[in-house]
Write an enzyme that holds these catalytic residues in place. Sequence first.
Site, mmCIF file in Angstrom:
data_model
loop_
_atom_site.group_PDB
_atom_site.id
_atom_site.type_symbol
_atom_site.label_atom_id
_atom_site.label_comp_id
_atom_site.label_asym_id
_atom_site.label_seq_id
_atom_site.Cartn_x
_atom_site.Cartn_y
_atom_site.Cartn_z
ATOM 1 N N PRO A 137 0.813 -1.222 0.000
ATOM 2 C CA PRO A 137 0.000 0.000 0.000
ATOM 3 C C PRO A 137 0.850 1.277 0.000
ATOM 4 C CG PRO A 137 -0.945 -1.605 1.504
ATOM 5 C CD PRO A 137 0.340 -2.202 0.986
ATOM 6 N N GLN A 289 -6.569 15.684 -44.737
ATOM 7 C CA GLN A 289 -5.168 15.782 -44.293
ATOM 8 C C GLN A 289 -5.010 15.574 -42.792
ATOM 9 O OE1 GLN A 289 -3.385 19.394 -45.750
ATOM 10 N NE2 GLN A 289 -2.734 18.411 -47.630
ATOM 11 N N ILE A 347 -10.996 9.793 -33.832
ATOM 12 C CA ILE A 347 -11.339 9.630 -35.255
ATOM 13 C C ILE A 347 -12.693 8.939 -35.411
ATOM 14 C CG2 ILE A 347 -10.676 8.384 -37.367
ATOM 15 C CD1 ILE A 347 -7.742 9.037 -36.684
ATOM 16 N N GLU A 373 4.369 -2.517 -13.716
ATOM 17 C CA GLU A 373 5.750 -2.975 -13.983
ATOM 18 C C GLU A 373 6.701 -1.784 -14.194
ATOM 19 O OE1 GLU A 373 6.398 -6.594 -15.965
ATOM 20 O OE2 GLU A 373 4.364 -7.314 -15.596
ATOM 21 N N SER A 376 5.894 5.195 -16.309
ATOM 22 C CA SER A 376 6.714 5.861 -17.349
ATOM 23 C C SER A 376 7.817 6.685 -16.699
ATOM 24 C CB SER A 376 5.836 6.767 -18.220
ATOM 25 O OG SER A 376 4.919 5.971 -18.928
HETATM 26 N N1 CAA Z 1 18.894 -5.912 -12.485
HETATM 27 C C1 CAA Z 1 19.729 -6.336 -11.504
HETATM 28 N N2 CAA Z 1 20.064 -5.557 -10.428
HETATM 29 C C2 CAA Z 1 19.540 -4.323 -10.383
HETATM 30 C C3 CAA Z 1 18.680 -3.828 -11.361
HETATM 31 C C4 CAA Z 1 18.365 -4.679 -12.456
HETATM 32 N N3 CAA Z 1 17.554 -4.277 -13.442
HETATM 33 N N4 CAA Z 1 18.306 -2.567 -11.033
HETATM 34 C C5 CAA Z 1 18.921 -2.271 -9.891
HETATM 35 N N5 CAA Z 1 19.666 -3.347 -9.494
HETATM 36 C C6 CAA Z 1 20.528 -3.420 -8.308
HETATM 37 C C7 CAA Z 1 21.513 -2.259 -8.307
HETATM 38 O O1 CAA Z 1 22.666 -2.558 -9.047
HETATM 39 C C8 CAA Z 1 21.824 -2.095 -6.828
HETATM 40 O O2 CAA Z 1 22.746 -3.063 -6.439
HETATM 41 P P1 CAA Z 1 24.011 -2.656 -5.496
HETATM 42 O O3 CAA Z 1 23.398 -1.992 -4.282
HETATM 43 O O4 CAA Z 1 24.670 -3.957 -5.184
HETATM 44 O O5 CAA Z 1 24.843 -1.720 -6.277
HETATM 45 C C9 CAA Z 1 20.488 -2.464 -6.150
HETATM 46 O O6 CAA Z 1 19.743 -3.249 -7.114
HETATM 47 C C10 CAA Z 1 19.672 -1.265 -5.769
HETATM 48 O O7 CAA Z 1 19.445 -0.505 -6.951
HETATM 49 P P2 CAA Z 1 19.061 1.033 -6.922
HETATM 50 O O8 CAA Z 1 19.931 1.727 -5.924
HETATM 51 O O9 CAA Z 1 19.057 1.512 -8.326
HETATM 52 O O10 CAA Z 1 17.599 0.997 -6.310
HETATM 53 P P3 CAA Z 1 16.556 2.183 -6.134
HETATM 54 O O11 CAA Z 1 15.961 2.055 -4.800
HETATM 55 O O12 CAA Z 1 17.156 3.478 -6.559
HETATM 56 O O13 CAA Z 1 15.376 1.751 -7.151
HETATM 57 C C11 CAA Z 1 14.198 1.639 -9.217
HETATM 58 C C12 CAA Z 1 15.563 1.597 -8.477
HETATM 59 C C13 CAA Z 1 14.568 1.513 -10.681
HETATM 60 C C14 CAA Z 1 13.439 2.903 -8.985
HETATM 61 C C15 CAA Z 1 13.358 0.420 -8.771
HETATM 62 O O14 CAA Z 1 12.937 0.545 -7.428
HETATM 63 C C16 CAA Z 1 12.147 0.190 -9.639
HETATM 64 O O15 CAA Z 1 12.258 -0.357 -10.748
HETATM 65 N N6 CAA Z 1 10.944 0.591 -9.146
HETATM 66 C C17 CAA Z 1 9.711 0.273 -9.845
HETATM 67 C C18 CAA Z 1 9.108 -0.946 -9.249
HETATM 68 C C19 CAA Z 1 8.141 -1.596 -10.190
HETATM 69 O O16 CAA Z 1 8.377 -1.709 -11.384
HETATM 70 N N7 CAA Z 1 7.043 -2.069 -9.642
HETATM 71 C C20 CAA Z 1 6.092 -2.804 -10.405
HETATM 72 C C21 CAA Z 1 5.344 -3.717 -9.512
HETATM 73 S S1 CAA Z 1 5.035 -5.297 -10.187
HETATM 74 C C22 CAA Z 1 3.743 -5.122 -11.226
HETATM 75 O O17 CAA Z 1 3.363 -4.062 -11.619
HETATM 76 C C23 CAA Z 1 3.174 -6.419 -11.645
HETATM 77 C C24 CAA Z 1 1.811 -6.345 -12.215
HETATM 78 O O18 CAA Z 1 0.896 -5.801 -11.689
HETATM 79 C C25 CAA Z 1 1.548 -7.035 -13.483
#
Ligand code: CAA
Length: 391
Positions: A137, A289, A347, A373, A376
Amino acid sequence: MYCNRRGRNVDFSYTEEQLMLQDVARRIAQEKIAPSAEHFDRVGEFPLENIHLLGENGLMGIEVPVEYGGAGMDSIAYVLAMVEIAAADAAHSTIMSVNNSLFCNGILKFGTEEQKQKYVRAIAEGREIGAFALTEPQSGSDATAMRCRAVKQADGSFVVNGKKSWITSGPVAKYIVLFAMSEPDRRSHGITAFLIDTSKPGFHRGKTEPKLGIRASATCEIEFQDYVVAPEDVLGTEGDGFKIAMGVLDAGRIGIASQAIGIARAAYEATLAYVRERKAFGAPIGTFQMTQAKIADMKCKLDAALLLTLRAAWLKGQGQRFSTEAAVAKLTASEAAMWIAHQAVQIHGGMGYSKEMPLERYFRDAKITEIYEGTSEIQRMVIARGETGLR
Ligand code: CAA
């Protein structure tokens, strides 16, 4: 499939296998899913029978090796199949993408042989539904702010307590990949991934979310109250959960980009047919156009989205890091889908706004691709960090 950073490997042809899977997906999409899409959207019912059918045809575990019940195909085949299913109904493709990308992928990459046999097979065959529980949440984009706790016991098991929200397929999932904080002081390094069986004590389902779009895909809150995870159900190494989640989401974003392309293509094709037929001021509206400019822009955005998504899928298949490319694909495709669906409604005029045609459904369904996921805004953050090396 596309030139990589060193400028090699340009090949735009699909293999026979990829085209075969696309044909299978298209046939099911057209014969079974498209005719029932309006019904499932209106009543908001989970399309279980269709999901079983997708599973029987290898579409619930496309990249899962055959020995674990999947189709044993590649990421390009996954993109092509997802586009076909999403073009018929986005909600079906949401369920498909969670089973394929979010559930199976992580277990295949980080799971033990026993975990693959136990959890992947039933989901890849579409007999059971999988889910992925990261969001809470108070923790969405900032995934490391999670509060769900997993406390390690002397025997190596963990006791889980806490809530997860917005769980796609949560109401029907048999198994869930869960992320919980096992060492809160270590932030992203204190998160562990677990495999959850929803029939076990301590697992509860909460309220179902009423949604704008993808209404046939069920979404709910889940709660853990002293749920015990056996040591053999820890996924990967303790404390590696955040990296597992991020890696799984990289692949998941290729699936959502494909979904967005499917929605956009359906809206675009309906629009092409309409502008040829519909007359105003004595001429088909496609001769105006202002309409032509919209058609041209729709075509450019759709083609760009598909090529970028295939590039990300190709890189994944090569075993290269594809985080930036997956984010580029998802961002481009989801914004294209939203824009194309918007223009398609415009449209079509009154008919676009009417529930008698699917345009308003495409418009409602497209929106989620800019949110789940990774929003943007998060995709832009991932891309910019990847490009600049700055944080
Ligand atoms: N692959 C592997 N490792 C990764 C990585 C990746 N793509 N991205 C980051 N890491 C690692 C980093 O290297 C780092 O490692 P170290 O500490 O060892 O150096 C560690 O993870 C932490 O990374 P960040 O410091 O970059 O982490 P952050 O807190 O700044 O967050 C973020 C990064 C990109 C914002 C991330 O939190 C994110 O992607 N947030 C979005 C979450 C999301 O997509 N949620 C969707 C929910 S699921 C869903 O939607 C399913 C559904 O309903 C269908």
